[in-house]
Design a protein around this motif. Structure first.
Motif, PDB file in Angstrom:
ATOM      1  N   LEU A  32       0.832  -1.206   0.000  1.00  0.00           N
ATOM      2  CA  LEU A  32       0.000   0.000   0.000  1.00  0.00           C
ATOM      3  C   LEU A  32       0.863   1.252   0.000  1.00  0.00           C
ATOM      4  O   LEU A  32       0.674   2.148  -0.835  1.00  0.00           O
ATOM      5  CB  LEU A  32      -0.919   0.013   1.226  1.00  0.00           C
ATOM      6  CG  LEU A  32      -1.623   1.356   1.505  1.00  0.00           C
ATOM      7  CD1 LEU A  32      -2.598   1.684   0.391  1.00  0.00           C
ATOM      8  CD2 LEU A  32      -2.305   1.353   2.866  1.00  0.00           C
ATOM      9  N   GLN A  86       2.644   1.959  -3.258  1.00  0.00           N
ATOM     10  CA  GLN A  86       1.750   2.534  -4.279  1.00  0.00           C
ATOM     11  C   GLN A  86       1.504   4.021  -4.026  1.00  0.00           C
ATOM     12  O   GLN A  86       1.542   4.837  -4.965  1.00  0.00           O
ATOM     13  CB  GLN A  86       0.412   1.797  -4.278  1.00  0.00           C
ATOM     14  CG  GLN A  86       0.484   0.354  -4.762  1.00  0.00           C
ATOM     15  CD  GLN A  86      -0.861  -0.346  -4.637  1.00  0.00           C
ATOM     16  OE1 GLN A  86      -1.769  -0.123  -5.444  1.00  0.00           O
ATOM     17  NE2 GLN A  86      -1.009  -1.194  -3.620  1.00  0.00           N
ATOM     18  N   LYS A  93       2.979   7.363  -6.340  1.00  0.00           N
ATOM     19  CA  LYS A  93       2.055   8.332  -6.946  1.00  0.00           C
ATOM     20  C   LYS A  93       2.321   9.757  -6.476  1.00  0.00           C
ATOM     21  O   LYS A  93       2.026  10.716  -7.198  1.00  0.00           O
ATOM     22  CB  LYS A  93       0.609   7.954  -6.601  1.00  0.00           C
ATOM     23  CG  LYS A  93       0.121   6.666  -7.238  1.00  0.00           C
ATOM     24  CD  LYS A  93      -0.092   6.820  -8.740  1.00  0.00           C
ATOM     25  CE  LYS A  93      -0.728   5.570  -9.331  1.00  0.00           C
ATOM     26  NZ  LYS A  93      -0.909   5.699 -10.803  1.00  0.00           N
ATOM     27  N   ASN A  98      -3.949  -3.730   0.782  1.00  0.00           N
ATOM     28  CA  ASN A  98      -2.852  -3.649  -0.182  1.00  0.00           C
ATOM     29  C   ASN A  98      -3.316  -3.644  -1.637  1.00  0.00           C
ATOM     30  O   ASN A  98      -2.484  -3.626  -2.539  1.00  0.00           O
ATOM     31  CB  ASN A  98      -1.865  -4.798   0.045  1.00  0.00           C
ATOM     32  CG  ASN A  98      -1.063  -4.631   1.329  1.00  0.00           C
ATOM     33  OD1 ASN A  98      -0.761  -3.516   1.739  1.00  0.00           O
ATOM     34  ND2 ASN A  98      -0.723  -5.734   1.977  1.00  0.00           N
ATOM     35  N   ASP A  99      -4.628  -3.645  -1.859  1.00  0.00           N
ATOM     36  CA  ASP A  99      -5.160  -3.630  -3.219  1.00  0.00           C
ATOM     37  C   ASP A  99      -5.021  -2.251  -3.854  1.00  0.00           C
ATOM     38  O   ASP A  99      -5.060  -1.220  -3.161  1.00  0.00           O
ATOM     39  CB  ASP A  99      -6.642  -4.020  -3.229  1.00  0.00           C
ATOM     40  CG  ASP A  99      -6.871  -5.500  -2.953  1.00  0.00           C
ATOM     41  OD1 ASP A  99      -5.883  -6.255  -2.956  1.00  0.00           O
ATOM     42  OD2 ASP A  99      -8.039  -5.883  -2.720  1.00  0.00           O
ATOM     43  N   ALA A 100      -4.946  -2.243  -5.169  1.00  0.00           N
ATOM     44  CA  ALA A 100      -4.879  -0.968  -5.897  1.00  0.00           C
ATOM     45  C   ALA A 100      -6.126  -0.131  -5.664  1.00  0.00           C
ATOM     46  O   ALA A 100      -6.060   1.103  -5.619  1.00  0.00           O
ATOM     47  CB  ALA A 100      -4.689  -1.240  -7.385  1.00  0.00           C
ATOM     48  N   THR A 101      -7.271  -0.790  -5.479  1.00  0.00           N
ATOM     49  CA  THR A 101      -8.524  -0.067  -5.230  1.00  0.00           C
ATOM     50  C   THR A 101      -8.447   0.733  -3.939  1.00  0.00           C
ATOM     51  O   THR A 101      -8.902   1.881  -3.868  1.00  0.00           O
ATOM     52  CB  THR A 101      -9.697  -1.070  -5.145  1.00  0.00           C
ATOM     53  OG1 THR A 101      -9.776  -1.793  -6.376  1.00  0.00           O
ATOM     54  CG2 THR A 101     -11.019  -0.359  -4.891  1.00  0.00           C
ATOM     55  N   ALA A 103      -5.649   1.727  -2.451  1.00  0.00           N
ATOM     56  CA  ALA A 103      -4.660   2.791  -2.654  1.00  0.00           C
ATOM     57  C   ALA A 103      -5.290   3.973  -3.382  1.00  0.00           C
ATOM     58  O   ALA A 103      -5.052   5.135  -3.027  1.00  0.00           O
ATOM     59  CB  ALA A 103      -3.466   2.253  -3.433  1.00  0.00           C
ATOM     60  N   ALA A 104      -6.114   3.684  -4.378  1.00  0.00           N
ATOM     61  CA  ALA A 104      -6.772   4.753  -5.127  1.00  0.00           C
ATOM     62  C   ALA A 104      -7.722   5.547  -4.237  1.00  0.00           C
ATOM     63  O   ALA A 104      -7.784   6.779  -4.317  1.00  0.00           O
ATOM     64  CB  ALA A 104      -7.531   4.158  -6.316  1.00  0.00           C
TER      65      ALA A 104
END
Length: 396
Positions: A192, A195, A199, A379-382, A384-385
């Motif tokens: 997490l 990511q 960014k 830890n998912d990209a979702t 993090a977004a």
């Protein structure tokens, strides 16, 4: 810049003067500071001069019958004395238990980046009480600092040369104009934070703190000092150790910085599924039957129960409610750490639900404070977004 060499000149005068000679030999300017609380010794700055910096004056420091009180009072005076100096290139302390406690307390009052080296008989044991959330270097004296001999001459000389080297080779201030961001991370939340950092680091200077108890204290100490534009406190695992006897605990003041200052705060419950212990055999007997995960030879993790998670959630939400600034707190509904994912050893939806429910029950919603639930693993990209979206929402 000068090297302030600090110790009790009434009992360790010879050793301290030898350290000063080694500092001078290395090319720096030594200043010998006496912090004796009973007797007196030869020094550039006398114990009486230091004691005069105590808010209640010299009499509050010198001549006290209780040694512990005298050391505490001298530590307070030394802190104020050092903060008054404008020419500190490095601070070098020498001593045993009492002087180590005294000098390191004063060192902790100095800003991060000022070189601080403590040569101590205590330096091979538990250092957290001495170092705290600071950048103090502890060096073991091997033999007691009681006379000059083949060992103490070499070790004191090495310490003196190290302090002189730091004083004479100041690290240049960074010219980075990006605003600072503070992050908390554990191994099990690294994906997490990686990511988020990738960014944000093009526009922000990113500072990541390992959530090891002391790491969280360092994070909040810098936040207290106005070091960060905002923080992403995604890994609050130290609360679990604080409440249930782990070896990496926060203090009761965890999150207190953000109640004192209106710093934009994005937070979560990263790694609140675990309590940290040392090697497997060091886990307390009462926990031996619990779900344990041997992370490595030195670290054993214990899965938190629903009851423990409810207590963790209550602790966190009470403190988040007291925060002054803009707050976005995110709940990762599919797991709070790498071990708390489907198929992993700490996957326990019931325990996670107890954590989330405690936060939901205690949450005081207002325009400044928002609780955000994300149907994803931490830890998912979702997730993090969603965290990035929350960050931009309160910092734009």
């Amino acid at each position: 810049m000068k090297v302030y060499v600090i110790g009790t000149c009434d009992t360790k005068g010879e050793e301290l003067r030898y350290a000063c000679a080694c500092v001078a030999e290395a090319g720096a300017v030594p200043v010998l500071v006496d912090v004796s609380t009973v007797g007196e010794g030869m020094a550039d700055v006398s114990a009486k001069e230091v004691a005069a910096f105590h808010p209640q004056g010299v009499s509050a420091v010198l001549g006290l019958k209780d040694r512990g009180q005298a050391i505490s009072a001298m530590a307070e005076a030394l802190t104020l004395y050092l903060l008054s100096r404008k020419d500190i290139g490095a601070v070098l302390g020498l001593g045993g238990g009492g002087n180590t406690a005294l000098v390191t307390q004063a060192m902790r009052g100095l800003p991060v980046g000022v070189p601080k080296l403590m040569l101590s008989t205590m330096a091979s044991g538990q250092m957290a009480p001495y170092v705290g959330p600071s950048d103090i270097t502890m060096m073991h004296s091997v033999a007691d600092i009681a006379g000059l001999n083949a060992i103490t001459r070499k070790v004191i000389g090495n310490a003196a040369h190290a302090a002189a080297g730091m004083a004479m080779n100041k690290v240049a201030e960074a010219k980075d104009k990006r605003p600072g961001l503070g992050f908390t991370m554990f191994g099990v939340t690294t994906p997490l934070i990686t990511q988020l950092r990738e960014k944000l680091e093009a526009t922000h200077e990113c500072f990541v703190f390992h959530a090891t108890g002391t790491g969280g204290q360092c994070f909040e100490k810098l936040a207290d000092g106005g070091f960060f534009l905002a923080v992403m406190d995604m890994t609050t695992t130290e609360v679990a150790d604080h409440l249930f006897g782990g070896v990496l605990p926060c203090t009761d003041d965890r999150f207190g910085c953000f109640a004192r200052h209106a710093i934009p705060y994005i937070g979560s419950v990263g790694a609140c599924d675990m309590v940290n212990f040392g090697a497997r055999e060091t886990v307390p007997a009462k926990f031996q039957s619990r779900k344990l995960h041997v992370h490595n030879a030195q670290v054993t993790l214990m899965r938190t129960t629903p009851e423990e998670n409810a207590a963790i959630g209550a602790f966190i939400v009470q403190r988040v409610n007291a925060m002054q600034g803009l707050v976005r707190f995110l709940l990762p509904l599919k797991g709070v750490s790498a071990l708390d994912a489907q198929g992993q050893s700490f996957f326990d939806p019931a325990a996670d639900r107890a954590l989330f429910d405690a936060i939901r029950r205690g949450w005081k919603s207002d325009p400044q404070h928002q609780l955000i639930e994300v149907d994803a693993h931490i830890n998912d990209a979702t997730f993090a977004a969603a965290s990035l979206s929350a960050f931009h929402d309160i910092t734009r």
